[in-house]
Each structure stands twice: as C-alpha cells, then as structure tokens.
Motif scaffolding. Structure first.
Motif, PDB file in Angstrom:
ATOM      1  N   VAL A   1     -30.230 -20.598  39.859  1.00 46.65           N
ATOM      2  CA  VAL A   1     -28.897 -20.023  39.739  1.00 46.65           C
ATOM      3  C   VAL A   1     -28.949 -18.865  38.743  1.00 46.65           C
ATOM      4  CG1 VAL A   1     -28.186 -21.742  38.014  1.00 46.65           C
ATOM      5  CG2 VAL A   1     -26.457 -20.449  39.247  1.00 46.65           C
ATOM      6  N   ALA A   2     -28.381 -17.718  39.128  1.00 48.28           N
ATOM      7  CA  ALA A   2     -28.328 -16.545  38.262  1.00 48.28           C
ATOM      8  C   ALA A   2     -27.102 -16.635  37.366  1.00 48.28           C
ATOM      9  CB  ALA A   2     -28.279 -15.271  39.100  1.00 48.28           C
ATOM     10  N   VAL A   3     -27.340 -16.685  36.049  1.00 46.75           N
ATOM     11  CA  VAL A   3     -26.278 -16.836  35.055  1.00 46.75           C
ATOM     12  C   VAL A   3     -26.181 -15.550  34.247  1.00 46.75           C
ATOM     13  CG1 VAL A   3     -25.492 -18.156  33.057  1.00 46.75           C
ATOM     14  CG2 VAL A   3     -26.644 -19.322  34.956  1.00 46.75           C
ATOM     15  N   ASP A   4     -24.984 -15.049  34.095  1.00 47.53           N
ATOM     16  CA  ASP A   4     -24.776 -13.776  33.399  1.00 47.53           C
ATOM     17  C   ASP A   4     -25.343 -13.829  31.984  1.00 47.53           C
ATOM     18  OD1 ASP A   4     -21.785 -11.827  32.533  1.00 47.53           O
ATOM     19  OD2 ASP A   4     -23.911 -11.308  32.570  1.00 47.53           O
ATOM     20  N   ALA A   5     -26.231 -12.860  31.664  1.00 47.91           N
ATOM     21  CA  ALA A   5     -26.809 -12.766  30.323  1.00 47.91           C
ATOM     22  C   ALA A   5     -26.349 -11.506  29.604  1.00 47.91           C
ATOM     23  CB  ALA A   5     -28.343 -12.776  30.415  1.00 47.91           C
ATOM     24  N   GLY A   6     -25.420 -10.752  30.207  1.00 46.40           N
ATOM     25  CA  GLY A   6     -24.905  -9.541  29.593  1.00 46.40           C
ATOM     26  C   GLY A   6     -25.779  -8.329  29.878  1.00 46.40           C
ATOM     27  N   SER A   7     -25.156  -7.149  29.843  1.00 46.54           N
ATOM     28  CA  SER A   7     -25.852  -5.869  30.027  1.00 46.54           C
ATOM     29  C   SER A   7     -26.617  -5.808  31.338  1.00 46.54           C
ATOM     30  CB  SER A   7     -26.801  -5.598  28.843  1.00 46.54           C
ATOM     31  OG  SER A   7     -26.100  -5.580  27.622  1.00 46.54           O
ATOM     32  N   GLY A   8     -26.103  -6.469  32.355  1.00 48.22           N
ATOM     33  CA  GLY A   8     -26.722  -6.429  33.667  1.00 48.22           C
ATOM     34  C   GLY A   8     -27.842  -7.415  33.881  1.00 48.22           C
ATOM     35  N   ALA A   9     -28.203  -8.170  32.864  1.00 44.48           N
ATOM     36  CA  ALA A   9     -29.301  -9.144  32.974  1.00 44.48           C
ATOM     37  C   ALA A   9     -28.750 -10.521  33.350  1.00 44.48           C
ATOM     38  CB  ALA A   9     -30.072  -9.227  31.663  1.00 44.48           C
ATOM     39  N   VAL A  10     -29.654 -11.398  33.797  1.00 43.92           N
ATOM     40  CA  VAL A  10     -29.285 -12.772  34.124  1.00 43.92           C
ATOM     41  C   VAL A  10     -30.329 -13.731  33.565  1.00 43.92           C
ATOM     42  CG1 VAL A  10     -28.063 -12.157  36.246  1.00 43.92           C
ATOM     43  CG2 VAL A  10     -30.501 -12.715  36.351  1.00 43.92           C
ATOM     44  N   TYR A  11     -29.899 -14.961  33.328  1.00 44.77           N
ATOM     45  CA  TYR A  11     -30.823 -16.075  33.136  1.00 44.77           C
ATOM     46  C   TYR A  11     -31.026 -16.720  34.506  1.00 44.77           C
ATOM     47  CZ  TYR A  11     -29.046 -15.590  28.327  1.00 44.77           C
ATOM     48  OH  TYR A  11     -28.663 -15.107  27.116  1.00 44.77           O
ATOM     49  N   LEU A  12     -32.208 -17.228  34.759  1.00 46.23           N
ATOM     50  CA  LEU A  12     -32.481 -17.908  36.022  1.00 46.23           C
ATOM     51  C   LEU A  12     -32.746 -19.382  35.733  1.00 46.23           C
ATOM     52  CD1 LEU A  12     -34.636 -15.142  37.732  1.00 46.23           C
ATOM     53  CD2 LEU A  12     -32.274 -15.792  38.258  1.00 46.23           C
ATOM     54  N   HIS A  13     -31.741 -20.200  36.001  1.00 46.53           N
ATOM     55  CA  HIS A  13     -31.778 -21.626  35.668  1.00 46.53           C
ATOM     56  C   HIS A  13     -32.117 -22.450  36.908  1.00 46.53           C
ATOM     57  CE1 HIS A  13     -28.851 -21.016  32.021  1.00 46.53           C
ATOM     58  NE2 HIS A  13     -30.059 -20.529  31.817  1.00 46.53           N
ATOM     59  N   ASN A  14     -33.013 -23.404  36.720  1.00 51.27           N
ATOM     60  CA  ASN A  14     -33.330 -24.318  37.811  1.00 51.27           C
ATOM     61  C   ASN A  14     -32.155 -25.268  38.023  1.00 51.27           C
ATOM     62  OD1 ASN A  14     -35.262 -27.051  38.670  1.00 51.27           O
ATOM     63  ND2 ASN A  14     -35.543 -25.104  39.715  1.00 51.27           N
ATOM     64  N   VAL A  15     -31.808 -25.508  39.282  1.00 53.14           N
ATOM     65  CA  VAL A  15     -30.649 -26.346  39.591  1.00 53.14           C
ATOM     66  C   VAL A  15     -30.869 -27.797  39.161  1.00 53.14           C
ATOM     67  CG1 VAL A  15     -29.307 -27.314  41.503  1.00 53.14           C
ATOM     68  CG2 VAL A  15     -29.815 -24.867  41.444  1.00 53.14           C
ATOM     69  N   GLN A  16     -32.113 -28.286  39.236  1.00 52.57           N
ATOM     70  CA  GLN A  16     -32.401 -29.684  38.885  1.00 52.57           C
ATOM     71  C   GLN A  16     -32.558 -29.831  37.370  1.00 52.57           C
ATOM     72  OE1 GLN A  16     -32.767 -32.679  40.756  1.00 52.57           O
ATOM     73  NE2 GLN A  16     -32.733 -33.426  38.657  1.00 52.57           N
ATOM     74  N   PRO A  17     -31.689 -30.591  36.688  1.00 53.70           N
ATOM     75  CA  PRO A  17     -31.889 -30.830  35.254  1.00 53.70           C
ATOM     76  C   PRO A  17     -33.211 -31.575  35.037  1.00 53.70           C
ATOM     77  CG  PRO A  17     -29.680 -31.468  35.944  1.00 53.70           C
ATOM     78  CD  PRO A  17     -30.461 -31.230  37.192  1.00 53.70           C
ATOM     79  N   ASP A  18     -33.757 -31.439  33.808  1.00 53.41           N
ATOM     80  CA  ASP A  18     -35.003 -32.152  33.526  1.00 53.41           C
ATOM     81  C   ASP A  18     -34.705 -33.630  33.260  1.00 53.41           C
ATOM     82  OD1 ASP A  18     -34.085 -32.453  30.911  1.00 53.41           O
ATOM     83  OD2 ASP A  18     -35.480 -31.005  30.045  1.00 53.41           O
TER      84      ASP A  18
END
Length: 509
Positions: A140-157
């Motif tokens: 999932v692409a999560v807003d990181a500001g300034s046009g960047a994103v964090y890329l988080h895995n959908v499955q929690p650890d």
C-alpha cells in the motif's frame, strides 16, 4: 497511516489510459486493475531505483543468494530502463494497494511471518491473480509528503507491526539489498513512484486558409525523473484536406517512439486563418525622456491577429522613428510610432508620456556602489549629516589617500539632470578640497557632468562640503564623484552623494 487515495495514476500524475512501453509485457488478470509501469526511486539515494530479481544484487540471507530487491543507479538508455521498470497492478477493491512485478513477471513478496527471515523479500514467479489475493504480495502506498510514499506490506508481522520497504543498513551503493523493517518516517523508507510515460508538449502552429501544413518531424519527450529524449518514428494521422478550408483550430494527433521503445501520443494544434494587422503595442516614459531611452523600451515583437479566431501570432517588428525627436516627450500626452515597411505588416507603438518629478535616482532600484578605497556605503541613505563613507588607513600623513572616488553603477541607463555632494556633521573629517562629478556614458567612458554655471574641479573653500549642481540632461550608465584632500593632516569623508534625474510623478488620487 494515510494511504494515497485514488488510482495509481494520481500517485504518478499520469493517465490510466496511457500506453505502456512496447518492450514491456503486460499481464491482465482477475482481481487487479489496469497495470502501469514505473521506476521506484529512493529518496535516500536520489537517482537510484529499486530492481526486483537482479542476479547482481547483494548476496544475503542464510542461503547467501542475491537479494530479491536491491538498489541500482537509474539507467540512461532504453534497454537499461526497461530492465528496471516495475509493473504495478492495482488490487481491485482496495485503496492505493498494488502488486509489484519485474519485466519477467516475478512478483515482490515478503516472507511469511512463520519463516526464518520474515523481514526478507522474495521474487516469486506467481500468477498475478493469485498475488492479488496474497497479503504478503500486496503493498500500500502511504503519503510521505513532497510527492514521496512509504510502501507498506499489507500483512502485519507476527507482532502486529507494519513492515515497510527499507534500504537495509542505510546503504546506497549499487546492488545494496532492500528488505522490510518496522514502518517509520526515515528517508530509507521513502520512495518516488516515477512514471515511465513521458509528457510531450502540444505543438502550436498556424497555416493560411486552404494550406495543408507540414507536421513537425521532431518532438521531445520529458520523463518524470528529468530525462529528455527526442522521439523517433513520428507519425501523424492527417485529417481530410477539407478541414483546412475553414477558419478555426485544427487538432492533429499522432504517435512517436520514446526512450524505452514505448508508443508516445503527440498532438499538434493549428490555427487556420490569415495573418492581419498587429494589436497596438504600448510603452510609457516621463516628460524629458529621450528618444534614445524610449527606443531601449520598444518591444521587438508584437501580436498579429489571425482571421476567423481570437488567436494571435507573435511576430518580429521594426519601428520607424523617423521624424520623432526628443520634443515629442517634452510634455505629457501620447504619440504613435508606426512599424517600418520592412516589417511587412501594419503595427503601431503607442507611447504615453507622463508628468515627472525630480528624484535622487541613487536611491532607486538597480544601483550598485563602489569606491576606489575606503569603508562605508551609506551615501544614498538620505542622511546628509552623518558620515556614510571614509577613507582612513594606517600610516599617518605619509599614507593618506589624496584622490578617491565614490561610484554608482546603474543596471539601466538613467537620465541625469544634476547632483549633490555633502561632507558635514559632527563626525565628518571636513577634508575634501576639490570635487568633480562625472557620468558614465553608454560606451563605458567617464565624462565630466555638464554642470550649469560651474567649472570642474569644484574647489571647496569652506570647512563643510555642500555642493549642489544642475546639469544639462545626459544619458548615463553610472555616476561618480572624484575627491581630493585639502591637506594630509587627516583623511576624507562624505555624508551623501545624490544624483538627480526625472521619474514618473505619482498619479493624482
């Protein structure tokens, strides 16, 4: 966490209908939307991108195999860029959630929580439809500001924490591994999703009624990471000849081939109609301005009307100032300068002359101060009773500065009609013996100001220096005062150096 809303096109800033590079195979599958190509660039290592399944990646893990994902310098040619391209498949029914695959179809998957290395990644050959049902293969692409994103895995650890794509150990060297780590805000977890679909500016042109234009054979593609490339194999879908028989706007579409071998849409818009007279151009000046100054303000291009539309076309113009003298600007009003016959069309330049007031132009914009020797630059602050410049230096009488200069340079030529120089106040040295005001002409030479009722150099017979002179108008690119000492008993100072010229008077309210 805040997911990037909308389709991936909103993250990339491109149309979801944009064509994919021909060199990349796209797989359509159930459970995902229309796939798109991108480069995933690191914020921490600018200019470097994530690659999936590169055999040159850092050896890692218990089996000492190449990392499934690693960082590499972004390619500069088509084949290298194609090899780095990631295909993003939006998962149906989820917000900003994607399956990522390399050109060979290998999918980026986080290892299962029960595995020996759950933070690590794998590049797996797996059906896209199946990956769209596997939370370990979804990001999932999560807003990181300034046009960047964090890329988080959908499955929690295993502890319920979110795992994010992470440049392990902050390493930026080519081949360095990318794995996952607890989600945070560090730069190593920020990514830029760079579209590989370029932008091409719409070509604008004009053609006469009934004339079929020759469409452009050169267009430039601009990519989201800053690269540009000349399109090849440009082909236009020419409309029927009769469309050029009517005044108006005709749009022609076509295609070219981009840097990655992709098909790139191109477009051209032509205004169909005859060129007419120009829209009148305008400039303004103040009473007393010279023709030479006005000609420095004249526009080199004008807008010509096109028949049958509101469109205009910029055209070069030459103005005919024949017969117009400085007397035309002797009082407020307007006069018109026609275009020269060599321009090939009718145009007019309307010159407005407004009332003036005398100002100290040394206090205006675009003025730069310099001295031969000394300290202080406050000679145009409006205070005539406080020293703004002095030329003291050690060594006593034997080392006095016996001749000095304070100079203003102008960004734009200015008309000078007078000047004033002051050395007064309780902190003044009162040691200026002579003064000469000069102006810098348009070719860079220094000339004595043509003062009225005064011969240069002016001899200062009083303790304080209070010199005010009127001048015949001159057009100058600078002004300076040259001063010499009365005696070597002390050094010289100045409190103000004013240069007078006309400026537009404020309009009445």
């Amino acid at each position: 966490m805040t997911a990037v809303t909308g389709a991936l096109a909103l993250v990339l800033g491109v149309s979801a209908a944009a064509p994919a590079p021909a060199a990349l195979a796209l797989t359509e599958a159930a459970g995902v939307g229309a796939p798109q190509q991108m480069l995933i660039e690191s914020v921490h290592a600018s200019g470097k991108v994530l690659e999936i399944g590169n055999d040159r990646a850092q050896l890692t893990g218990a089996d000492n195999q190449p990392a499934a994902a690693a960082i590499f310098a972004r390619g500069t040619n088509g084949p290298d860029l194609v090899a780095q391209t990631i295909t993003a498949y939006p998962v149906t029914g989820k917000t900003a959630t994607y399956v990522f695959a390399n050109p060979e179809g290998e999918v980026l998957v986080r290892n299962a929580n029960e595995s020996a290395a759950p933070r690590f990644l794998s590049a797996r050959t797996v059906d896209i439809a199946a990956a769209a049902q596997d939370p370990y293969a979804q990001w999932v692409a999560v807003d990181a500001g300034s046009g960047a994103v964090y890329l988080h895995n959908v499955q929690p650890d295993g502890q319920g924490r979110t795992a994010a794509l992470d440049m392990y150990d902050w390493k930026t060297a080519d081949t360095s591994q990318i794995q996952t780590y607890d989600s945070g805000t560090a730069a190593v977890q920020k990514w830029l999703l760079r579209s590989v679909i370029p932008e091409v500016a719409v070509f604008s042109g004009r053609t006469d009624l009934g004339a079929i234009p020759v469409l452009p054979s050169e267009r430039t593609a601009r990519y989201s990471w800053g690269a540009t490339a000349a399109l090849t194999s440009i082909s236009w879908n020419m409309p029927a000849p009769e469309v050029w028989q009517s005044e108006g706007t005709v749009t022609v579409s076509g295609t070219g081939v981009g840097l990655l071998g992709e098909t790139v849409p191109v477009s051209a818009q032509y205004v169909v109609g005859s060129l007419g007279d120009a829209i009148p151009a305008t400039i303004s000046g103040h009473v007393g301005i010279t023709v030479k100054q006005l000609r420095m303000l004249e526009p080199a291009r004008v807008e010509r009307r096109v028949s049958g539309s509101s469109a205009t076309v910029s055209a070069p113009v030459v103005w005919d100032w024949t017969g117009i003298t400085d007397a035309a600007a002797a009082q407020p009003g307007t006069f018109t300068v026609p275009a020269a016959a060599s321009s090939g069309f009718s145009a007019s330049l309307v010159v407005t002359i407004v009332a003036t007031e005398q100002v100290n132009i040394a206090r205006g914009a675009g003025i730069h101060f310099g001295v031969l020797f000394g300290e202080g630059s406050a000679l145009n602050d409006g205070n005539r009773d406080r020293v703004g410049f002095s030329d003291w230096r050690s060594g006593g009488a034997a080392n006095r500065v016996t001749l000095n200069r304070a100079t203003y340079f102008f960004d734009q030529p200015q008309q000078i009609t007078g000047a004033a120089v002051f050395d007064r106040g309780t902190d003044a040295k009162l040691n200026v013996g002579t003064a000469t005001v000069q102006y810098r002409n348009l070719t860079g030479g220094w000339v004595d100001l043509p003062a009225k009722n005064l011969t240069w150099p002016y001899t200062n017979a009083t303790p304080q220096l209070e010199l005010t002179v009127d001048s015949e108008p001159v057009l100058a690119t600078g002004a300076r005062v040259v001063i010499t000492t009365k005696s070597t008993s002390t050094w010289m100072s100045l409190s103000e150096f004013e240069v007078y010229g006309p400026a537009s008077a404020p309009s009445a309210r």
